[in-house]
Every structure is written in C-alpha cells, then in structure tokens.
Scaffold this motif. Structure first.
Motif, short mmCIF file in Angstrom:
data_model
loop_
_atom_site.label_atom_id
_atom_site.label_comp_id
_atom_site.label_asym_id
_atom_site.label_seq_id
_atom_site.Cartn_x
_atom_site.Cartn_y
_atom_site.Cartn_z
N GLU A 1 0.86 -1.18 0.00
CA GLU A 1 0.00 0.00 0.00
C GLU A 1 0.90 1.23 0.00
OE1 GLU A 1 -4.19 -0.22 0.00
OE2 GLU A 1 -3.29 1.37 1.16
N GLY A 2 0.85 2.02 -1.07
CA GLY A 2 1.68 3.21 -1.09
C GLY A 2 1.44 4.04 -2.35
N GLY A 3 1.79 5.30 -2.25
CA GLY A 3 1.66 6.21 -3.38
C GLY A 3 2.98 6.35 -4.13
N PRO A 4 3.07 7.31 -5.04
CA PRO A 4 4.29 7.49 -5.85
C PRO A 4 5.54 7.72 -5.00
CG PRO A 4 2.46 8.72 -6.78
CD PRO A 4 1.98 8.20 -5.47
N GLU A 5 5.42 8.49 -3.92
CA GLU A 5 6.59 8.78 -3.09
C GLU A 5 7.10 7.50 -2.43
OE1 GLU A 5 5.73 11.83 -0.30
OE2 GLU A 5 5.33 13.36 -1.82
N GLU A 6 6.17 6.68 -1.94
CA GLU A 6 6.57 5.43 -1.30
C GLU A 6 7.20 4.48 -2.31
OE1 GLU A 6 3.72 6.92 -0.84
OE2 GLU A 6 3.72 7.43 1.30
N MET A 7 6.64 4.44 -3.54
CA MET A 7 7.20 3.58 -4.57
C MET A 7 8.64 3.98 -4.91
SD MET A 7 4.84 1.41 -5.07
CE MET A 7 4.46 1.71 -3.32
N LYS A 8 8.88 5.28 -4.98
CA LYS A 8 10.23 5.79 -5.27
C LYS A 8 11.18 5.42 -4.14
CE LYS A 8 12.90 8.50 -7.85
NZ LYS A 8 14.16 8.44 -7.12
N LEU A 9 10.70 5.51 -2.89
CA LEU A 9 11.52 5.16 -1.74
C LEU A 9 11.88 3.68 -1.76
CD1 LEU A 9 12.67 6.42 0.90
CD2 LEU A 9 10.59 5.65 2.04
N LEU A 10 10.92 2.83 -2.07
CA LEU A 10 11.17 1.39 -2.13
C LEU A 10 12.14 1.04 -3.25
CD1 LEU A 10 7.52 0.18 -1.52
CD2 LEU A 10 9.47 -0.45 -0.11
N GLU A 11 12.07 1.75 -4.34
CA GLU A 11 12.97 1.49 -5.46
C GLU A 11 14.39 1.94 -5.14
OE1 GLU A 11 13.44 2.54 -10.24
OE2 GLU A 11 11.73 3.32 -9.08
N ASP A 12 14.52 3.13 -4.54
CA ASP A 12 15.85 3.69 -4.27
C ASP A 12 16.57 2.96 -3.14
OD1 ASP A 12 15.35 5.50 -6.24
OD2 ASP A 12 14.83 7.15 -4.89
N LYS A 13 15.87 2.65 -2.05
CA LYS A 13 16.54 2.12 -0.86
C LYS A 13 16.50 0.60 -0.76
CE LYS A 13 16.38 6.15 2.16
NZ LYS A 13 16.24 6.60 3.56
N ALA A 14 15.56 -0.03 -1.48
CA ALA A 14 15.46 -1.49 -1.38
C ALA A 14 15.63 -2.18 -2.72
CB ALA A 14 14.12 -1.88 -0.76
N GLY A 15 15.63 -1.42 -3.80
CA GLY A 15 15.81 -2.01 -5.11
C GLY A 15 14.62 -2.82 -5.58
#
Length: 617
Positions: free
Chosen positions: A275-289
């Motif tokens: 469950e997340g919006g664009p900001e959360e998706m970007k965070l998951l991509e940058d910090k967790a790959g």
C-alpha cells in the motif's frame, strides 16, 4: 483568600483543562483533587474516599454487567434482527435508534452504542447509503436511553447518591423513568421524523474502498536479482526505509502470506503487495531495489493491478476470491483486514504507531488512517492518533478481537455477530433481574445489589474475569472518584451557595419554572464542554442551594440536573458516544449543533413540565 474563591479558581482551571483536551480528563480531575488537598479545601484523610463511594462502585458494576450482556450474546440477538429491517431510511432510523435507546436504559450507553455501531455501518453499506445519516441519530439515541433508569448513565447514579446524602434516601432504580421515558420517546420521534434531515450527508463514505481509496495505492513489487532487500525481513525493510509502508502480503511459490505474519527473509522472486503512493514507490525502489512485478511489467501494470485490486476488495469484505488466475492460483486466505474506530479512552490516543509497537506487541499492521471522513496523506509513523480516528488494520483473525480490546478500539465493518450460548444468555438476564428485584424491594442498596450481580456473573462464567476487569472504564472511575470530593468542596466552602445566590438575585422576580430553565441551560452548556459525570457532580450542589434559597423541594432541581447533564448533543467532545461516531460518520465539529441544538430544546420543553408534574415544587 476565602475558600470559596480558591474553589472557583481550581474549578475554573479544571474546566479550562477539560475543554482544552491536552490532558486526559482523569488526570485533570486527579490534579484538581490533589490541589484541593494541598490548599486545605479537602481533608487529606478524605481525599480518596471517592474510590469507595457508592456512585463509583455502582458505575463499575454496571460496566461489568454491560459487558456480560455483550458476551452472552443478548445484544447480538437483537442486532441480528435489526439488520432485517429493510431499505426505508426512516424505518432503519427508527429500529436502530430505538434499539440503542432501549438498550441504553439497562446497560452503559457507550457500550450499547459500541454494539450497534457496526450494525449501522453494515446497514449503510449494504444499502449504499452514507453512514452519516445513521450514526449521529444512533449516538444521540444512546444518550436519550440513559435517562430512563438509575443505571442508564453516570449522572443519574451521581444525582441519586447526592440525594441520599442530602435527604437520607436515594432515588430508586425507576425514579427517573416517568420523565426519562417521555423525553426519550419524544426525542426519538423528533430524530426519526425531522432530526435526521439536519445531519450532514457525507458523500463517498458508504464503503471502505471509497473511504480509504485503496485502489489508487495498491501495487505489486518484485524482489529482483540485484535488489538490496534480498535477505531482509520486513522489519529490516521498514528500518532501512525509516518508514512504515504497509506490506499486505508476500507472494512466494504461488502462495500468499499475510504481511503481519511473514517473519522470514525476502528472496529473489518474491512479490510484495504494498500500500503506497508514488513517493513510497520511489523510496522502495531507491533504498530497497524493488520494482514492479514481472507480470505487471509485461502487461503495462494494468491487468495485474486490476486483479490485485479486485482480490483486495474481496478480502476486505471478509470473502475469499474465487479467481486464482494470478500467480498460478494464489491462496488469498489470511489477509484479515478490518476497520476500527479509536475510543476516547484508548491507549492509542496522542501516540504514534512506533510508540505503540503495534506489530511486535499486538500483532497488528496499520494500513491506513482516516480522519474527518478522509484518508490522511501524511506518513503513518508520524500520525498521532485521536479519538474517533478510523484505522484500517491487518491482523490474525483469532487474536484480532483481544488485541483491539487491549488497544481500546471498536471494530466497524468486519464485526461478525456471534450468538452466545443460550444458557449464558438466560443466566445473564436472570442475574440482572434478581439484582433489580433486590433494589426495588429495598432488600439491598443499588451499589451492593449490582456489585453482587457482577460478582455472580464472573463466578458462573457469564464473563471471564479478565474481560470483567477490562470492562471497567478506568478513566471514568478516576474522574468520578476525584471529582466527588472537589464537588463537596464547592458545597462546603460556600461556593455553590454564592452561585445560587447570584441566580436568585438575578431571577428574584422569575417564577420557579424560569429558574429551572436557567439551571437546565447552564448544566447543558457545561455538559457539552466537559464529561457529563463531572457536570452532574458540579451542578448538584448548585441545584441544592437553589432549592434551599427558594424554599422548594430538592427533587425537581436535582432531576433537572440529571436530565440536562445527559444532553450533550452540541459537540463531539461532550460525550464518548458523540466522539465514537465522528470518524465513521465523517462528521466535523460544527455538524453536531445543527441537530443537537433543536434536540436539546425539544428535551427541555418536554422535561421541565414533566419534572414539575412528577416531582412537584
């Protein structure tokens, strides 16, 4: 400085603290008590006598008995029949509000509302109707029902006890009934026929999906070959992100495991339902790959996202999806999502999800928070919960009820009606009936009779001991026990007499009925700013001084206080029932007086003539 002046200063500061709401009302009341002791207004040896006061014991016993009714299935039987009422709004209002009014006469009114609240929400959703049309009438009905009997609401118990201290004889179990039933009946008719039209019609609140807008936030992410998250637990993922992003499930080997019970390490190929919006998706991509799942990439995310949304919707409604095309037949069992509302006395109030350690200590996963009828957009870890907040939670079905009870939350959408054992149902009714007979025949005082009934209920297993202790509302007990000596100080210091003398001077040419109206309005205003029990405690000595000043009977003045102290219809903070429906109904602070003010006037117009008829001056 005169003692009466000191009492006024303490009460003024106490009232200001109640209205401010920064500190919980039991802490404010305890502070007022200790300040009164230190200033010599209350004897130190008598400071904590309130904890053994019959009014306090009676309230505690009533709370235990109310929980016993719930546990035995008595109220669930009634609620199940309520759901069969049909589609007409007026009929739904009549049955729902009428049911909670009757229940509130024989059990704690907050408890009665809590039991009917999920029924009203379910009814609204089944008929695609805004809950705002049903919930405020339901809350106000619970207040009206409490007027009818001694045990219906704490102000009645307090006034009965105060009369006993003044005259040597308490009001009885049904002393309040003639006035209370007239007020409740007229108030109910007003709400059902006219009042509901004054409630706001909040669009878009009829379903959980619309309230939380989950469809726009549901995404599937894949743990790729080069993902940093490989080998991480979900807890370590959250620590790395420094954010609580809800992971609803982890899909591995075509099996879906609920996020709140997944304690293993992430592997390559795992898929996370997030469950997340664009900001959360970007965070998951940058910090967790993490990246969009393979199937979502192939279908440009449309097909996969739609399927996930459909499964998510069906899970929230407590059903298993029959469509298992996605991920080769994924098992969706275990994704237990439930909406809850935060109570006034909840341990969650003014605390964050991090401070509460929901996942570790309670096995619950916070998914979303709604306030004032809209989903909050801020980060979950930064939200400080408030009474009336609606939360979307994930947890094990088996331990969900116990965890929510510990936290002080009420389930809304997914509460299943559970019919109790017939033997326990009859036992709970029989025990309560015997207590009422003992009170009516003067065999036992109310506090002793009801405490005995509560004890017997625990001994015979109607209610487990743990549930019995949890049923006792600690903050209310502390409030009553602390404010009782402070209220007596208002009387003994001469403060109540000064207020009454001022009212007598201003209204020297008024008929007694006009003074009763003024007393009613003052008590109602106070009740809408502070707890109704505290309002009754403070107004009782003033009512007694007024009766003495006029040379009239004490009873009608005390009855006016009893009724008006329970008329907290103007604000969401005047009574717990009002606060509980604020979040689920999407109400704003200013919504309450639109129905509450005319209802208060209706109650006053009916109550005062009835009081003068039943309890002559």
């Amino acid at each position: 400085m005169a003692n009466s002046t000191l009492v006024f200063i303490i009460l003024g500061l106490t009232l200001a603290a109640f209205v401010w709401g920064r500190f919980r009302y039991d802490l404010v009341a305890l502070s007022a008590l200790l300040a009164s002791v230190m200033l010599g207004l209350v004897e130190a040896d008598e400071a904590f006598m309130g904890f053994g006061h019959p009014a306090v014991i009676t309230v505690a016993a009533v709370l235990v008995l109310s929980k016993g009714f719930e546990r035995s299935g008595l109220v669930d039987v009634i609620a199940e029949q309520t759901l069969k009422v049909g589609e007409r709004l007026v009929l739904q209002l009549l049955v729902l509000t009428g049911t909670v009014t009757v229940l509130s006469a024989v059990m704690n009114n907050v408890g009665a509302l809590a039991l009917l609240l999920p029924v009203a929400v379910r009814m609204a959703r089944e008929h695609d109707r805004s809950p705002s049309l049903l919930l405020m009438p339901l809350a106000f009905g619970s207040l009206l029902g409490g007027l009818m009997t001694l045990i219906g609401t704490p102000p009645n118990i307090i006034i009965a006890s105060y009369r006993g201290a003044q005259t040597g004889e308490n009001f009885g179990m049904f002393s309040f009934f003639p006035v209370g039933v007239a007020v409740a009946a007229v108030g109910l008719l007003f709400i059902v026929l006219v009042g509901w039209r004054l409630t706001p019609h909040r669009q878009g609140q009829s379903s959980a999906e619309e309230l939380f807008d989950t469809d726009n936030y549901l995404v599937e992410l894949k743990v790729g070959e080069e993902s940093k998250a490989i080998g991480w637990t979900l807890r370590e993922l959250h620590e790395a992100l420094e954010e609580t992003i809800p992971v609803l499930a982890v899909v591995r080997d075509d099996k879906r495991r609920a996020g709140h019970v997944f304690h293993g390490s992430l592997r390559e190929g795992d898929i996370l339902l997030v469950e997340g919006g664009p900001e959360e998706m970007k965070l998951l991509e940058d910090k967790a790959g993490l990246s969009l799942g393979a199937e979502a990439e192939e279908d440009e995310a449309d097909t996969a996202k739609q399927q996930a949304q459909d499964e998510h919707k069906q899970t929230k409604q407590g059903r298993k999806t029959q469509d298992k095309k996605k991920h080769g037949g994924v098992d969706t069992e275990g994704l237990q999502l439930v909406e809850v509302v935060v109570r006034n006395d909840s341990m969650m109030v003014n605390r964050t999800v991090v401070q509460l350690r929901l996942q570790n200590q309670h096995g619950l996963h916070l998914v979303a928070v709604a306030r004032d009828g809209a989903r909050l957009k801020q980060r979950l870890r930064e939200i400080r919960f408030k009474p009336g907040d609606v939360l979307l939670m994930q947890g094990d079905e088996g331990g969900l009820s116990e965890s929510l009870a510990t936290l002080g939350c009420l389930p809304l959408a997914n509460r299943n009606l559970t019919i109790g054992q017939p033997r326990m149902l009859l036992l709970s009714i029989g025990i309560f009936a015997l207590a009422i007979v003992a009170m009516l025949t003067d065999l036992l005082p109310a506090a002793v009779a009801l405490s005995t009934a509560a004890l017997v209920s625990l001994l015979v297993g109607v209610l487990p001991l743990r549930d019995g202790y949890q049923a006792i509302d600690g903050p209310v007990i502390v409030l009553l026990a602390a404010m009782l000596p402070v209220g007596e100080a208002l009387d003994t210091s001469g403060g109540a007499a000064l207020i009454a003398e001022g009212m007598l001077t201003l209204g020297s040419d008024w008929p007694p009925m006009a003074t009763l109206v003024a007393l009613f309005m003052l008590s109602t205003l106070l009740s809408n700013m502070i707890n109704n029990a505290a309002a009754a405690l403070l107004m009782a000595p003033i009512a007694a001084s007024l009766a003495s000043g006029f040379g009239l009977s004490l009873d009608p003045f005390l009855m006016v206080v009893a009724v008006s102290a329970s008329c907290a219809f103007l604000t969401p903070i005047g009574h717990q029932s009002n606060t509980l429906v604020m979040g689920p109904g999407g109400y704003r602070f200013s919504d309450y007086w639109k129905l509450g003010l005319p209802l208060s006037l209706v109650v006053m117009v009916v109550a005062i003539p009835m009081i003068m008829l039943v309890w002559p001056l």
